[in-house]
Write an enzyme that holds these catalytic residues in place. Structure first.
Site, short mmCIF file in Angstrom:
data_model
loop_
_atom_site.label_atom_id
_atom_site.label_comp_id
_atom_site.label_asym_id
_atom_site.label_seq_id
_atom_site.Cartn_x
_atom_site.Cartn_y
_atom_site.Cartn_z
N THR A 133 0.83 -1.21 0.00
CA THR A 133 0.00 0.00 0.00
C THR A 133 0.86 1.26 0.00
O THR A 133 2.01 1.23 0.45
CB THR A 133 -0.89 -0.02 1.27
N ASP A 134 0.26 2.37 -0.44
CA ASP A 134 0.97 3.66 -0.36
C ASP A 134 1.02 4.19 1.07
O ASP A 134 1.76 5.13 1.36
CB ASP A 134 0.29 4.70 -1.28
N GLU A 135 0.23 3.57 1.98
CA GLU A 135 0.14 4.11 3.34
C GLU A 135 1.46 3.95 4.09
O GLU A 135 1.67 4.60 5.11
CB GLU A 135 -1.02 3.45 4.10
N TYR A 159 -1.91 -0.54 11.02
CA TYR A 159 -2.02 -1.20 9.71
C TYR A 159 -0.80 -0.88 8.84
O TYR A 159 -0.11 -1.78 8.35
CB TYR A 159 -3.30 -0.75 9.00
N LYS A 163 2.28 -3.30 7.45
CA LYS A 163 2.55 -3.48 6.01
C LYS A 163 3.97 -3.04 5.70
O LYS A 163 4.68 -3.67 4.90
CB LYS A 163 1.54 -2.69 5.16
P1 NAD Z 1 -9.39 -7.51 2.31
O1 NAD Z 1 -9.36 -7.24 3.78
O2 NAD Z 1 -10.63 -7.26 1.55
O3 NAD Z 1 -8.97 -9.04 2.04
C1 NAD Z 1 -7.93 -9.68 2.70
C2 NAD Z 1 -8.05 -11.18 2.46
O4 NAD Z 1 -6.95 -11.82 3.13
C3 NAD Z 1 -9.33 -11.79 3.02
O5 NAD Z 1 -9.88 -12.67 2.08
C4 NAD Z 1 -8.87 -12.54 4.26
O6 NAD Z 1 -9.67 -13.68 4.57
C5 NAD Z 1 -7.46 -12.94 3.86
N1 NAD Z 1 -6.57 -13.17 5.02
C6 NAD Z 1 -6.43 -12.38 6.12
N2 NAD Z 1 -5.51 -12.93 6.94
C7 NAD Z 1 -5.06 -14.05 6.34
C8 NAD Z 1 -4.09 -15.03 6.69
N3 NAD Z 1 -3.42 -14.96 7.85
N4 NAD Z 1 -3.86 -16.04 5.84
C9 NAD Z 1 -4.56 -16.15 4.66
N5 NAD Z 1 -5.49 -15.26 4.29
C10 NAD Z 1 -5.73 -14.21 5.11
O7 NAD Z 1 -8.17 -6.66 1.74
P2 NAD Z 1 -8.00 -6.00 0.30
O8 NAD Z 1 -8.55 -4.63 0.34
O9 NAD Z 1 -8.43 -6.96 -0.74
O10 NAD Z 1 -6.41 -5.86 0.25
C11 NAD Z 1 -5.60 -6.91 -0.30
C12 NAD Z 1 -4.13 -6.49 -0.21
O11 NAD Z 1 -3.96 -5.26 -0.92
C13 NAD Z 1 -3.68 -6.22 1.22
O12 NAD Z 1 -2.37 -6.72 1.36
C14 NAD Z 1 -3.70 -4.70 1.34
O13 NAD Z 1 -2.74 -4.26 2.27
C15 NAD Z 1 -3.35 -4.29 -0.08
N6 NAD Z 1 -3.87 -2.97 -0.52
C16 NAD Z 1 -5.19 -2.66 -0.32
C17 NAD Z 1 -5.67 -1.43 -0.80
C18 NAD Z 1 -7.12 -1.04 -0.64
O14 NAD Z 1 -7.49 0.09 -0.95
N7 NAD Z 1 -8.01 -1.93 -0.24
C19 NAD Z 1 -4.79 -0.54 -1.43
C20 NAD Z 1 -3.45 -0.91 -1.61
C21 NAD Z 1 -3.01 -2.14 -1.15
P1 TYD Z 2 -10.82 3.81 4.30
O1 TYD Z 2 -11.74 3.35 3.22
O2 TYD Z 2 -10.95 3.19 5.67
O3 TYD Z 2 -9.33 3.63 3.73
P2 TYD Z 2 -7.90 4.16 4.34
O4 TYD Z 2 -8.10 4.56 5.76
O5 TYD Z 2 -7.05 2.93 4.20
O6 TYD Z 2 -7.48 5.29 3.46
O7 TYD Z 2 -10.99 5.37 4.47
C1 TYD Z 2 -10.77 6.26 3.39
C2 TYD Z 2 -10.88 7.66 3.93
O8 TYD Z 2 -12.24 7.88 4.35
C3 TYD Z 2 -10.02 7.91 5.17
O9 TYD Z 2 -9.51 9.25 5.10
C4 TYD Z 2 -10.99 7.78 6.33
C5 TYD Z 2 -12.30 8.25 5.73
N1 TYD Z 2 -13.52 7.63 6.29
C6 TYD Z 2 -14.57 8.45 6.75
O10 TYD Z 2 -14.50 9.70 6.72
N2 TYD Z 2 -15.69 7.84 7.26
C7 TYD Z 2 -15.81 6.49 7.33
O11 TYD Z 2 -16.84 5.98 7.84
C8 TYD Z 2 -14.74 5.67 6.85
C9 TYD Z 2 -14.82 4.16 6.90
C10 TYD Z 2 -13.61 6.29 6.32
#
Ligand code: NAD
Ligand code: TYD
Length: 358
Positions: A133-135, A159, A163
């Site tokens: 992630t970019d975070e 988080y 990561k």
């Molecule tokens: P998500 O929470 O929707 O899915 C995570 C999946 O991992 C789930 O299916 C869960 O059951 C599985 N999981 C959790 N712990 C596990 C373990 N110990 N062993 C096996 N499986 C396990 O997350 P997502 O949004 O799909 O993100 C996927 C990846 O992309 C993550 O690594 C996250 O850090 C990264 N990412 C997410 C975003 C975003 O905006 N959602 C952006 C950039 C990077």
């Molecule tokens: P989120 O989807 O949780 O992603 P991340 O925290 O990983 O960026 O949140 C996106 C942005 O939206 C973040 O600045 C927090 C804000 N947010 C709200 O303002 N209200 C909400 O209920 C949630 C879930 C997020």
């Protein structure tokens, strides 16, 4: 074949579905099925007969991972598995350290043992792709340049810290052991199958139910949004042509404040649904207490992946948001099962007590 971890979650399931639009190469999908894992996301693969196998298990279960590697002999492992929600990491960081850091460590070790036994040609061609992630880069001021691959890591939430730690392990396994790794650092994703704890699906579903839309703080925090299908195409491209040991930032130049995003959703709903509330869906917005340590701004400089690998996103934020909103409106059964918790019984309902689904 390839081994995908976390492929029943939001991005992982989109990736597996997208994979079979471009390949017929088999996928084994190792997912612990936490609250965020939903095998129903992959139901279309059962109907199409795609060579996909879902195995319920933990990336930190070394015995299981070793067995899967030995039996299936993947040419690549793609690690999506993680705890991914910042708010949950504030309330309970332990699972984040356990899976994101400890789990990635144990996965890397199992993969290294497997890789070290491959023939020279297979070992050279092998890839471990880590989805991050970019975070990890921390927060930006309003006029700061966007994150590049050279931006120092400065994670602020449990988080992002977990990561960041996993990214460092992946980097070290390349430098020390020469394991051919690739890392992608992507901005905020949105699209189908996202669990409705994250901003965009939460706001869509609350608005449809005419529930309050809880915007943290002043709503001026900025995220750089990318449609999940563009993230998936970036991962496929990095797997195909990325240079081992390199990291690639992925983003779509779509910085928006949270308030802009929520207003955009409300505006679309005003036009898509009959009888909007008096004052429009915007009238449901409520400013609530801010998240502790809330990062102010993220922005990705994606020039490296664009220039080196020729990747370009194909969605604008406006079309991507409208399509996503329409997807949630059209998938009320999926939404209903996620909200009622019925999705957690999918494996039992569809595969009996077996822990592995064809
Ligand atoms: P998500 O929470 O929707 O899915 C995570 C999946 O991992 C789930 O299916 C869960 O059951 C599985 N999981 C959790 N712990 C596990 C373990 N110990 N062993 C096996 N499986 C396990 O997350 P997502 O949004 O799909 O993100 C996927 C990846 O992309 C993550 O690594 C996250 O850090 C990264 N990412 C997410 C975003 C975003 O905006 N959602 C952006 C950039 C990077
Ligand atoms: P989120 O989807 O949780 O992603 P991340 O925290 O990983 O960026 O949140 C996106 C942005 O939206 C973040 O600045 C927090 C804000 N947010 C709200 O303002 N209200 C909400 O209920 C949630 C879930 C997020």
């Amino acid at each position: 074949m390839i081994l995908v971890t976390g492929g029943a979650g939001f991005i992982g399931s989109n990736f597996v579905l997208d994979w079979f639009l471009h390949h017929d190469e088999p996928v084994v999908n190792l997912d612990k099925l936490t609250y965020a894992g939903n095998p129903e996301n992959l139901a279309a693969l059962q109907q199409s007969g795609a060579p996909h196998q879902l195995v319920q298990g933990d990336i930190g279960d070394t015995g299981l991972v070793e067995r899967l590697l030995r039996e299936h002999r993947p040419r690549a492992v793609l690690n999506f598995a993680a705890e991914s929600h910042v708010d949950r990491s504030i309330h309970g960081p332990a699972d984040f350290v356990e899976t994101n850091l400890g789990g990635t460590f144990r996965l890397l070790e199992a993969v290294r043992a497997y890789w070290s036994e491959l023939s020279r040609g297979e070992a050279d061609a092998f890839r471990f792709l880590h989805v991050s992630t970019d975070e990890v880069y921390g927060t930006l001021g309003p006029d700061d340049p966007a994150f590049t691959e050279q931006t120092p890591y400065s994670p602020n939430s449990p988080y992002s810290a977990s990561k960041a730690g996993s990214d460092h392990l992946v980097r070290a396994w390349f430098h020390t052991f020469r394991l051919p790794v690739l890392t992608t650092n992507c901005s905020n994703n949105y699209g189908p199958f996202q669990f409705p704890e994250k901003l965009i699906p939460l706001m869509i579903l609350n608005a449809v139910d005419r529930q309050p839309l809880p915007v943290y703080g002043d709503g001026q925090n900025i995220r750089d949004w990318l449609h999940v299908s563009d993230h998936c195409s970036a991962i496929r491209r990095v797997l195909e042509a990325g240079r081992p040991g390199e990291t690639y930032n992925v983003g779509g130049d779509s910085e928006r404040s949270n308030l802009q995003v929520v207003n955009g959703i409300c505006h679309l709903l005003d036009h898509l649904l009959p009888h909007p509330p008096a004052g429009g869906y915007k009238s449901l917005i409520q400013f609530v207490q801010d998240r502790p340590g809330h990062d102010r701004r993220y922005a990705i400089d994606a020039r490296k992946i664009r220039q080196e690998l020729g990747w370009v996103p194909s969605n604008t934020f406006e079309t991507g948001l409208e399509n996503t909103l329409k997807w949630y409106l059209a998938h009320s059964e999926w939404v209903g099962r996620v909200r009622s918790g019925a999705y957690r019984h999918w494996m039992e309902t569809h595969y009996g007590s077996a822990r592995s689904a064809p």
